[in-house]
Scaffold this active site. Structure first.
Site, mmCIF file in Angstrom:
data_model
loop_
_atom_site.group_PDB
_atom_site.id
_atom_site.type_symbol
_atom_site.label_atom_id
_atom_site.label_comp_id
_atom_site.label_asym_id
_atom_site.label_seq_id
_atom_site.Cartn_x
_atom_site.Cartn_y
_atom_site.Cartn_z
ATOM 1 N N SER A 1 14.256 21.238 -17.029
ATOM 2 C CA SER A 1 13.217 22.058 -16.553
ATOM 3 C C SER A 1 13.751 22.477 -17.787
ATOM 4 O O SER A 1 14.502 24.181 -17.032
ATOM 5 C CB SER A 1 12.282 22.242 -15.701
ATOM 6 O OG SER A 1 11.000 23.659 -15.864
ATOM 7 N N HIS B 1 0.814 -1.447 -0.018
ATOM 8 C CA HIS B 1 -0.070 0.106 -0.237
ATOM 9 C C HIS B 1 0.772 0.822 -0.321
ATOM 10 O O HIS B 1 0.343 2.602 0.587
ATOM 11 C CB HIS B 1 -0.695 -0.050 0.939
ATOM 12 C CG HIS B 1 -1.867 -1.420 1.238
ATOM 13 N ND1 HIS B 1 -2.779 -1.645 1.068
ATOM 14 C CD2 HIS B 1 -1.720 -2.171 2.100
ATOM 15 C CE1 HIS B 1 -3.656 -3.358 1.248
ATOM 16 N NE2 HIS B 1 -2.422 -3.091 2.099
ATOM 17 N N GLU C 1 8.529 8.767 -17.157
ATOM 18 C CA GLU C 1 7.285 8.917 -17.160
ATOM 19 C C GLU C 1 6.505 8.329 -18.680
ATOM 20 O O GLU C 1 5.916 8.132 -18.463
ATOM 21 C CB GLU C 1 7.490 10.150 -17.004
ATOM 22 C CG GLU C 1 7.883 11.131 -15.988
ATOM 23 C CD GLU C 1 7.959 12.159 -15.670
ATOM 24 O OE1 GLU C 1 7.730 13.165 -14.737
ATOM 25 O OE2 GLU C 1 8.812 13.011 -16.274
ATOM 26 N N LYS D 1 15.354 21.034 -11.962
ATOM 27 C CA LYS D 1 15.204 19.646 -11.523
ATOM 28 C C LYS D 1 15.615 19.735 -12.411
ATOM 29 O O LYS D 1 16.279 19.205 -13.321
ATOM 30 C CB LYS D 1 13.998 20.089 -12.677
ATOM 31 C CG LYS D 1 12.495 20.837 -11.473
ATOM 32 C CD LYS D 1 12.340 19.597 -11.103
ATOM 33 C CE LYS D 1 10.637 19.103 -11.884
ATOM 34 N NZ LYS D 1 10.243 20.321 -12.208
#
Ligand code: ARG
Length: 467
Positions: A284, A163, A297, A290
């Site tokens: 970024s 979980h 992704e 970043k």
């Protein structure tokens, strides 16, 4: 793409039947994607022509001209000189039309005893086998990288999650080897799909077979097919093997997507378990600090189109009466796109695993600052004769107390344990992350010696896959 140089007699032009208005042409044309089948298409045609020569169906002189012409066409395509013409609709018509230009009327004999229906089924079966072999190899390469990383982290402890809550300590190698198992099943599935595709439809003609003394076994041998199809009507309309490829690819993408998701989470500042290499991240445009996990992704994102292609083909075939229907032309874009996507995704995952840097201290800290030893502490009471459920409640109360006091199990004194149960004695102080993982000494468990065995077994499996 225009038909600038259709230099042969109109009545023999194989494309004349397929030509329609501009719109019709635009709608039915497939050559902009099915040109990818040219190797398989030409190999199939050469084998077919040879067989017809051997069987005396076509004169040897014509056969030789056909073969020379086809070889030349293959070279033209390879070198980028071939002029693809969309008004010739598909790969088959483009090749055949060019053959007329190159060798004249002899070209007209090639389409004896076959149809585009058994031809396209043969092409896609050959192509599917080829990409299955590539996908298999890509799975194996990824597995190899996982094993390599696992070997260095047999003693690296991190929390195992259920979980997405810290559950029990595990070693990183065990976690990585879970993915080894997933990709092992994927590799096996790709091999099975290759086998499913390994049936030769040629000789089925349009759908009923052909009225010539062909030798199907000979062509099958020539094209390296293990067997020939048993029913011509099924053979020209069967696309099960493509659905199977899309299904195997969907599962592989699901696994890749799960791995990607973990790499994304693990590389976040919050976790800090790993750092992905620069090669597989990007900056970024506005936030200078970043390092975005773009590859992970994109793999996660591209999973959608692969699932979509499987659903799309299943839907396409579900209402089709026997035999060939033009709907089946819709099988190819999803097949091509899926093969590209799954192979590139597997290879990207391999690169990410190979280049990432693990932070064992962060992992250990995450396991220490947690209650991942709760099960082991309860098990300790069980060994003292307490029923598991009772032990569970005692440790649950203990952890609630710790949470409200903001202390971890590691900071507790024996007297704190004894407040939860008087059966606790000094031995409880020996329960550590290391003892907890070592205690899971069952086949398939996270005990380092078991994981070492699993890795050795994995290496044997990989060596076998290499043969
Ligand atoms: N381009 C077609 C396909 O991909 C080839 C078979 C065409 N057969 C026909 N009868 N129109 O399915």
């Amino acid at each position: 793409m225009t038909n600038q140089n259709a230099g042969h007699n109109e009545t023999k032009d194989p494309a004349s039947a397929a030509r329609g208005s501009e719109l019709a042409n635009d709608f039915t044309v497939s050559v902009h994607y099915d040109h990818r089948l040219y190797r398989e298409d030409i190999a199939g045609s050469i084998a077919h022509a040879r067989m017809m020569g051997r069987q005396g169906i076509v004169d040897k002189h014509d056969v030789n001209k056909i073969i020379d012409g086809l070889v030349e066409i293959a070279e033209e395509i390879e070198s980028g000189k071939f002029k693809w013409k969309s008004d010739l609709e598909d790969i088959h018509m483009n090749v055949e039309s060019r053959l007329f230009e190159l060798i004249g009327d002899s070209a007209g004999h090639l389409h004896t005893a076959r149809s585009r229906n058994d031809q396209i089924a043969t092409d896609t079966r050959l192509w599917t086998q080829k990409v299955c072999a590539q996908a298999f190899q890509s799975c194996v390469a990824l597995q190899r990288e996982l094993v390599k990383l696992a070997e260095n982290h047999i003693d690296t402890i991190l929390p195992g999650y259920t979980h997405l809550q810290r559950g029990q300590p595990v070693v990183l190698a065990h976690h990585l080897m879970a993915y080894f198992e997933m990709f092992d099943r994927d590799a096996t599935r790709f091999a099975q799909v290759a086998e499913a595709a390994d049936v030769m439809p040629l000789g089925s003609g349009a759908m009923a077979g052909v009225p010539y003394p062909i030798d199907r076994d000979w062509i099958a041998d020539e094209l390296d097919f293990q067997e020939i199809s048993r029913n011509s009507m099924d053979a020209v309309s069967d696309r099960d093997y493509i659905v199977e490829f899309l299904s195997a690819s969907s599962l592989a993408m699901a696994h890749l997507s799960r791995l990607s998701e973990e790499l994304i989470i693990w590389s976040s500042d919050e976790f800090g378990f790993i750092k992905l290499s620069d090669e597989f991240t990007s900056g970024s445009s506005i936030m200078p600090q970043k390092r975005n996990p773009d590859f992970a992704e994109l793999i996660r994102g591209k999973t959608g189109r692969v699932f979509g292609s499987m659903m799309s083909l299943l839907t396409t075939i579900k209402g089709l009466p026997l035999t060939y229907n033009r709907d089946l032309q819709e099988d190819k874009e999803g097949l091509f796109d899926t093969a590209d996507t799954v192979i590139k995704s597997l290879d990207s995952a391999t690169g990410m695993i190979a280049g990432m840097v693990v932070n064992p201290e962060r992992m250990y800290k995450a396991a220490t600052n947690s209650f991942v030893l709760a099960t082991d502490i309860a098990d300790y009471l069980v060994r003292k004769g307490v029923p598991f459920r009772e032990a569970y409640i005692a440790v649950s109360n203990l952890s609630k107390q710790c949470i409200s006091d903001d202390v971890g199990f590691g900071e507790l004194e024996l007297s704190d344990f004894q407040r939860a149960s008087d059966l606790f004695d000094n031995g409880v102080m020996d329960i550590t992350l290391e003892s907890a993982v070592a205690a899971r000494d069952v086949p398939g468990g996270t005990a380092p010696n078991r994981v070492r065995e699993a890795i050795a077994e994995a290496k044997r499996m990989l060596a076998e896959a290499e043969e």
